[in-house]
Design an enzyme around this catalytic site. Structure first.
Site, PDB file in Angstrom:
ATOM      1  N   ASN A   1       1.082  -1.199   0.016  1.00 50.36           N
ATOM      2  CA  ASN A   1       0.092  -0.018   0.001  1.00 50.36           C
ATOM      3  C   ASN A   1       0.732   1.091  -0.173  1.00 50.36           C
ATOM      4  O   ASN A   1       1.591   1.410   1.150  1.00 50.36           O
ATOM      5  CB  ASN A   1      -0.763  -0.282   1.463  1.00 50.36           C
ATOM      6  CG  ASN A   1      -1.941   1.106   1.528  1.00 50.36           C
ATOM      7  OD1 ASN A   1      -1.882   2.050   0.495  1.00 50.36           O
ATOM      8  ND2 ASN A   1      -2.358   1.086   2.466  1.00 50.36           N
TER       9      ASN A   1
ATOM     10  N   GLU B   1      -7.269  -4.240   6.320  1.00 48.78           N
ATOM     11  CA  GLU B   1      -7.283  -3.938   4.639  1.00 48.78           C
ATOM     12  C   GLU B   1      -6.278  -5.084   3.960  1.00 48.78           C
ATOM     13  O   GLU B   1      -6.697  -5.365   3.215  1.00 48.78           O
ATOM     14  CB  GLU B   1      -7.072  -2.620   4.603  1.00 48.78           C
ATOM     15  CG  GLU B   1      -8.291  -1.752   5.014  1.00 48.78           C
ATOM     16  CD  GLU B   1      -7.853  -0.287   5.333  1.00 48.78           C
ATOM     17  OE1 GLU B   1      -6.945  -0.197   6.243  1.00 48.78           O
ATOM     18  OE2 GLU B   1      -8.511   0.535   4.908  1.00 48.78           O
TER      19      GLU B   1
ATOM     20  N   HIS C   1     -12.370   3.789   1.247  1.00 50.72           N
ATOM     21  CA  HIS C   1     -12.079   2.822   2.248  1.00 50.72           C
ATOM     22  C   HIS C   1     -12.860   1.491   1.798  1.00 50.72           C
ATOM     23  O   HIS C   1     -13.350   0.731   2.953  1.00 50.72           O
ATOM     24  CB  HIS C   1     -12.691   3.597   3.562  1.00 50.72           C
ATOM     25  CG  HIS C   1     -12.207   4.475   4.319  1.00 50.72           C
ATOM     26  ND1 HIS C   1     -12.404   5.530   4.811  1.00 50.72           N
ATOM     27  CD2 HIS C   1     -10.880   4.483   4.282  1.00 50.72           C
ATOM     28  CE1 HIS C   1     -11.477   6.417   5.325  1.00 50.72           C
ATOM     29  NE2 HIS C   1     -10.468   5.819   5.107  1.00 50.72           N
TER      30      HIS C   1
ATOM     31  N   ARG D   1      -8.331  16.860   6.778  1.00 46.92           N
ATOM     32  CA  ARG D   1      -9.155  16.969   5.713  1.00 46.92           C
ATOM     33  C   ARG D   1     -10.607  17.516   5.964  1.00 46.92           C
ATOM     34  O   ARG D   1     -11.180  17.077   7.281  1.00 46.92           O
ATOM     35  CB  ARG D   1      -9.589  15.605   4.850  1.00 46.92           C
ATOM     36  CG  ARG D   1      -8.471  15.329   3.759  1.00 46.92           C
ATOM     37  CD  ARG D   1      -8.563  13.912   3.410  1.00 46.92           C
ATOM     38  NE  ARG D   1      -7.616  12.803   3.897  1.00 46.92           N
ATOM     39  CZ  ARG D   1      -7.968  11.630   3.577  1.00 46.92           C
ATOM     40  NH1 ARG D   1      -8.875  11.040   2.890  1.00 46.92           N
ATOM     41  NH2 ARG D   1      -7.111  10.647   4.039  1.00 46.92           N
TER      42      ARG D   1
ATOM     43  N   ARG E   1      -2.825  -2.350  -2.852  1.00 41.82           N
ATOM     44  CA  ARG E   1      -3.992  -1.440  -2.671  1.00 41.82           C
ATOM     45  C   ARG E   1      -3.751  -0.162  -3.593  1.00 41.82           C
ATOM     46  O   ARG E   1      -2.874   0.622  -3.943  1.00 41.82           O
ATOM     47  CB  ARG E   1      -4.075  -1.072  -1.537  1.00 41.82           C
ATOM     48  CG  ARG E   1      -5.095   0.005  -1.111  1.00 41.82           C
ATOM     49  CD  ARG E   1      -5.161   0.434   0.506  1.00 41.82           C
ATOM     50  NE  ARG E   1      -6.186   1.325   0.787  1.00 41.82           N
ATOM     51  CZ  ARG E   1      -6.356   1.816   2.083  1.00 41.82           C
ATOM     52  NH1 ARG E   1      -5.422   1.589   2.875  1.00 41.82           N
ATOM     53  NH2 ARG E   1      -7.690   2.434   2.186  1.00 41.82           N
TER      54      ARG E   1
END
Ligand code: ADP
Length: 395
Positions: free
Chosen positions: A10, A379, A181, A241, A93
């Site tokens: 990732n 993940e 996500h 964010r 990913r």
């Protein structure tokens, strides 16, 4: 004899996260870790899946100048620890799969070219993900390379959750609510199916609350609606964010404040959210301890937006059977979970303080109409499982 393993990667702008999985049977974690601060003061953090020992090592910036250097460094460490491992596949990913990719895919030259064409949709992430792919292609020319997309889990949402009310041609061009996500939500869906099949079959809101944060409404384990939109900026406020914002603010900042679009983007991605509102930090642990009015207001805003989205997602699904927390904040912060869930009996939620404090898997009271759960997400294992599946189908 060599044991078959899958390497998961990732790659972010300045980090490379990796995992190594034995796939002799169902994937088993051998090690996970990350190299942070690539190009500046790189540091390796890793944890053995075998005995849970942890390793932290500063690295030389000359050795880890880019993603290729980081991958070689991680591979050196993994080869030392697992000399009998033979990587048969590398799973990546990839943040954006566009409209077309609704499932993991083998990375052929044509697919890779298509993923490069999607860079304008995720300019801050996709190029880094693909830099990781290029580095892995060099390091493992004979392994099967696969891509797993953060957008894929949401691709079958109904049109009303996929579209923006702007001229139609932009939808056709790919300006859609992709949602992100997805690997985390897929993992939670698979765990729910295993530990609570009746809940899995019902109406569930999953709150992935980490540095990046979003929520997803799932019906029967499939995504119905999510809070993130065209980019990973929309929805909840996050560490840095802004979350949902009136686009009129952008016109004001550009036209009245004289900011460039790049400056606005930098501010929305890196200087806003919890950090922007608190003026202190993007880190929830620090804000919980800070106790300043601004830190408390940042937390209040975070909680308020989560509760608002929870009600909206429940309305989109015609009710709510369970709320599941995951991500660094969702998995660890008893305080934030409690604030989100208090006084929500009108939506069927009755949180049990002791279970919440004990960080149990079910934190709602025995008679709570809506179940509240904490499920640590994973993940990487979703990528390892996909790689194993694609390896089997590739023969
Ligand atoms: P990322 O989106 O980068 O993967 P994580 O899922 O690791 O982020 O979540 C990071 C966030 O989780 C940070 O805000 C951190 O403060 C928060 N966090 C981790 N542990 C705790 C804790 N015990 N209490 C409160 N917040 C925590």
């Amino acid at each position: 004899m060599a044991r078959p393993v899958v390497l998961t990667l990732n790659s972010g702008s300045s980090s490379l996260k990796f995992g190594l999985y034995d796939i002799s049977a169902e994937p088993v974690e051998l090690a996970v870790g990350q190299i942070e601060r690539i190009g500046s003061q790189p540091r390796l953090k890793a944890r053995s899946g075998v005995d849970q020992t942890e390793m932290l090592r500063d690295l030389s910036s000359a050795d880890v100048r880019d993603h290729e250097g980081a991958l070689n460094m991680a591979l050196g460490m993994l080869r030392e620890q697992f000399p009998d491992a033979h990587a048969v596949a590398v799973g990546h990913r990839v943040v954006h799969g566009g409209v077309a990719y609704t499932a993991p895919v083998v990375l052929t030259p044509d697919v890779l070219a298509e993923l490069y064409r999607l860079c304008p949709f995720a300019p801050l992430h996709q190029p880094h993900n693909l830099a990781g792919v290029e580095a892995a292609l060099k390091a493992f020319p004979d392994a099967l390379q696969i891509a797993c997309f953060d957008t894929a889990f949401h691709r079958n949402q109904p049109l009303v959750n996929d579209v923006f009310a702007i001229p139609r041609k932009y939808y056709d061009q790919g300006v859609r609510r992709y949602g992100f996500h997805g690997l985390s939500y897929e993992y939670i869906s698979s765990e729910l199916k295993r530990v609570a099949p009746l809940i899995h079959a019902g109406r569930v809101v999953v709150a992935h609350l980490g540095n990046g944060a979003s929520m997803c409404g799932m019906l029967g384990g499939r995504s119905m609606a999510s809070t993130m939109g065209f980019t990973a900026l929309d929805g909840l406020p996050m560490g840095t964010r802004c979350g949902q914002i009136d686009p009129g603010v952008i016109f004001y900042l550009v036209q009245q404040e004289g900011m460039s679009i790049d400056e606005v983007r930098e501010m929305f991605y890196n200087e806003s959210g919890l950090k922007g509102l608190s003026g202190i930090s993007n880190d929830m642990r620090i804000l919980e301890k800070a106790g300043t009015p601004e830190a408390n207001q940042a937390i209040d805003y975070f909680i308020f937006r989560i509760r608002r989205e929870l009600a909206g997602l429940a309305a989109a699904m015609g009710g709510l059977d369970a709320l599941v927390f995951c991500g660094g904040i969702g998995e660890n912060s008893r305080f934030i979970r409690y604030l989100i869930c208090e006084d929500l009996d009108w939506i069927g939620i009755d949180i049990d303080r002791e279970r919440n404090e004990a960080n149990q898997m079910v934190i709602s009271a025995h008679l709570s109409r809506t179940r509240v759960m904490v499920i640590p997400t994973n993940e990487e294992i979703v990528i390892a499982r996909a790689a194993k599946r694609l390896l089997s189908s590739a023969g």
